[in-house]
Design a protein around this motif. Structure first.
Motif, PDB file in Angstrom:
ATOM      1  N   ILE A  63       8.942  -7.924   0.847  1.00  0.00           N
ATOM      2  CA  ILE A  63       7.693  -7.978   1.613  1.00  0.00           C
ATOM      3  C   ILE A  63       7.812  -7.352   3.004  1.00  0.00           C
ATOM      4  O   ILE A  63       6.915  -6.634   3.446  1.00  0.00           O
ATOM      5  N   ALA A  64       8.927  -7.572   3.704  1.00  0.00           N
ATOM      6  CA  ALA A  64       9.082  -7.008   5.053  1.00  0.00           C
ATOM      7  C   ALA A  64       9.079  -5.476   5.002  1.00  0.00           C
ATOM      8  O   ALA A  64       8.398  -4.817   5.799  1.00  0.00           O
ATOM      9  N   ALA A  65       9.826  -4.932   4.070  1.00  0.00           N
ATOM     10  CA  ALA A  65       9.872  -3.471   3.935  1.00  0.00           C
ATOM     11  C   ALA A  65       8.513  -2.925   3.508  1.00  0.00           C
ATOM     12  O   ALA A  65       8.077  -1.866   3.988  1.00  0.00           O
ATOM     13  N   ALA A  66       7.813  -3.634   2.649  1.00  0.00           N
ATOM     14  CA  ALA A  66       6.504  -3.191   2.173  1.00  0.00           C
ATOM     15  C   ALA A  66       5.481  -3.186   3.312  1.00  0.00           C
ATOM     16  O   ALA A  66       4.701  -2.230   3.452  1.00  0.00           O
ATOM     17  N   VAL A  67       5.491  -4.225   4.131  1.00  0.00           N
ATOM     18  CA  VAL A  67       4.565  -4.283   5.266  1.00  0.00           C
ATOM     19  C   VAL A  67       4.867  -3.152   6.251  1.00  0.00           C
ATOM     20  O   VAL A  67       3.963  -2.509   6.781  1.00  0.00           O
ATOM     21  N   THR A  68       6.149  -2.884   6.477  1.00  0.00           N
ATOM     22  CA  THR A  68       6.544  -1.783   7.360  1.00  0.00           C
ATOM     23  C   THR A  68       6.065  -0.448   6.807  1.00  0.00           C
ATOM     24  O   THR A  68       5.514   0.374   7.541  1.00  0.00           O
ATOM     25  N   ASP A  69       6.260  -0.226   5.517  1.00  0.00           N
ATOM     26  CA  ASP A  69       5.798   1.022   4.890  1.00  0.00           C
ATOM     27  C   ASP A  69       4.281   1.166   4.972  1.00  0.00           C
ATOM     28  O   ASP A  69       3.761   2.254   5.232  1.00  0.00           O
ATOM     29  N   LEU A  70       3.576   0.060   4.759  1.00  0.00           N
ATOM     30  CA  LEU A  70       2.118   0.077   4.838  1.00  0.00           C
ATOM     31  C   LEU A  70       1.658   0.402   6.261  1.00  0.00           C
ATOM     32  O   LEU A  70       0.759   1.230   6.462  1.00  0.00           O
ATOM     33  N   ALA A  71       2.311  -0.206   7.236  1.00  0.00           N
ATOM     34  CA  ALA A  71       1.972   0.065   8.637  1.00  0.00           C
ATOM     35  C   ALA A  71       2.271   1.521   8.994  1.00  0.00           C
ATOM     36  O   ALA A  71       1.468   2.182   9.675  1.00  0.00           O
ATOM     37  N   GLN A  72       3.409   2.037   8.555  1.00  0.00           N
ATOM     38  CA  GLN A  72       3.763   3.434   8.817  1.00  0.00           C
ATOM     39  C   GLN A  72       2.747   4.385   8.191  1.00  0.00           C
ATOM     40  O   GLN A  72       2.370   5.391   8.791  1.00  0.00           O
ATOM     41  N   THR A  73       2.305   4.056   7.005  1.00  0.00           N
ATOM     42  CA  THR A  73       1.298   4.877   6.325  1.00  0.00           C
ATOM     43  C   THR A  73       0.000   4.896   7.121  1.00  0.00           C
ATOM     44  O   THR A  73      -0.590   5.959   7.323  1.00  0.00           O
ATOM     45  N   ALA A  74      -0.435   3.723   7.577  1.00  0.00           N
ATOM     46  CA  ALA A  74      -1.670   3.637   8.361  1.00  0.00           C
ATOM     47  C   ALA A  74      -1.549   4.455   9.641  1.00  0.00           C
ATOM     48  O   ALA A  74      -2.485   5.164  10.029  1.00  0.00           O
ATOM     49  N   LEU A  75      -0.399   4.387  10.289  1.00  0.00           N
ATOM     50  CA  LEU A  75      -0.180   5.176  11.508  1.00  0.00           C
ATOM     51  C   LEU A  75      -0.215   6.673  11.232  1.00  0.00           C
ATOM     52  O   LEU A  75      -0.823   7.447  11.981  1.00  0.00           O
ATOM     53  N   ARG A  76       0.446   7.096  10.170  1.00  0.00           N
ATOM     54  CA  ARG A  76       0.463   8.526   9.832  1.00  0.00           C
ATOM     55  C   ARG A  76      -0.940   9.033   9.506  1.00  0.00           C
ATOM     56  O   ARG A  76      -1.331  10.119   9.906  1.00  0.00           O
ATOM     57  N   ILE A  77      -1.696   8.230   8.767  1.00  0.00           N
ATOM     58  CA  ILE A  77      -3.058   8.629   8.406  1.00  0.00           C
ATOM     59  C   ILE A  77      -3.936   8.710   9.652  1.00  0.00           C
ATOM     60  O   ILE A  77      -4.731   9.640   9.811  1.00  0.00           O
ATOM     61  N   SER A  78      -3.773   7.763  10.567  1.00  0.00           N
ATOM     62  CA  SER A  78      -4.555   7.825  11.802  1.00  0.00           C
ATOM     63  C   SER A  78      -4.155   9.049  12.626  1.00  0.00           C
ATOM     64  O   SER A  78      -5.000   9.668  13.266  1.00  0.00           O
TER      65      SER A  78
END
Length: 100
Positions: free
Chosen positions: A28-43
């Motif tokens: 879960i920790a790695a998944a949340v980090t990946d999700l956050a990184q994705t959101a940042l890259r998309i923004s």
């Protein structure tokens, strides 16, 4: 670019949402980090392409004044007390103006 970003972080897009699947609770920790990184890259992608379409503030003010049917002059010059000319971006004449 969006597809590459999603693929890199293992995130899916579904009806405008970003989704990441977790197989084990320990991930879960790695998944949340990946999700956050994705959101940042998309923004970042969105911001990069959006700024190219932005009009200058002067253009935006001109359009606003036109829509409000306010008569104005752009780049009007006035002589200051020192004798030097000063330029204002927008001059709107009304009964209360004291500069002339």
């Amino acid at each position: 670019m969006l597809k590459d970003t999603l693929l890199t972080f293992g995130v899916e897009k579904y009806k405008g949402m970003l989704i990441i699947k977790i197989k084990k609770l320990e991930e879960i920790a790695a998944a949340v980090t990946d999700l956050a990184q994705t959101a940042l890259r998309i923004s970042d992608i969105w911001f990069t392409f959006r700024t190219r379409d932005l009009k200058s503030i002067l253009d935006q003010v001109s359009e606003f004044l036109d829509r409000q049917k306010i008569c104005f002059e752009k780049n009007k010059k006035f002589k200051g007390r020192s004798g030097r000319n000063r330029k204002v971006d927008f001059y709107i004449k009304n009964p209360y103006n004291v500069i002339e």
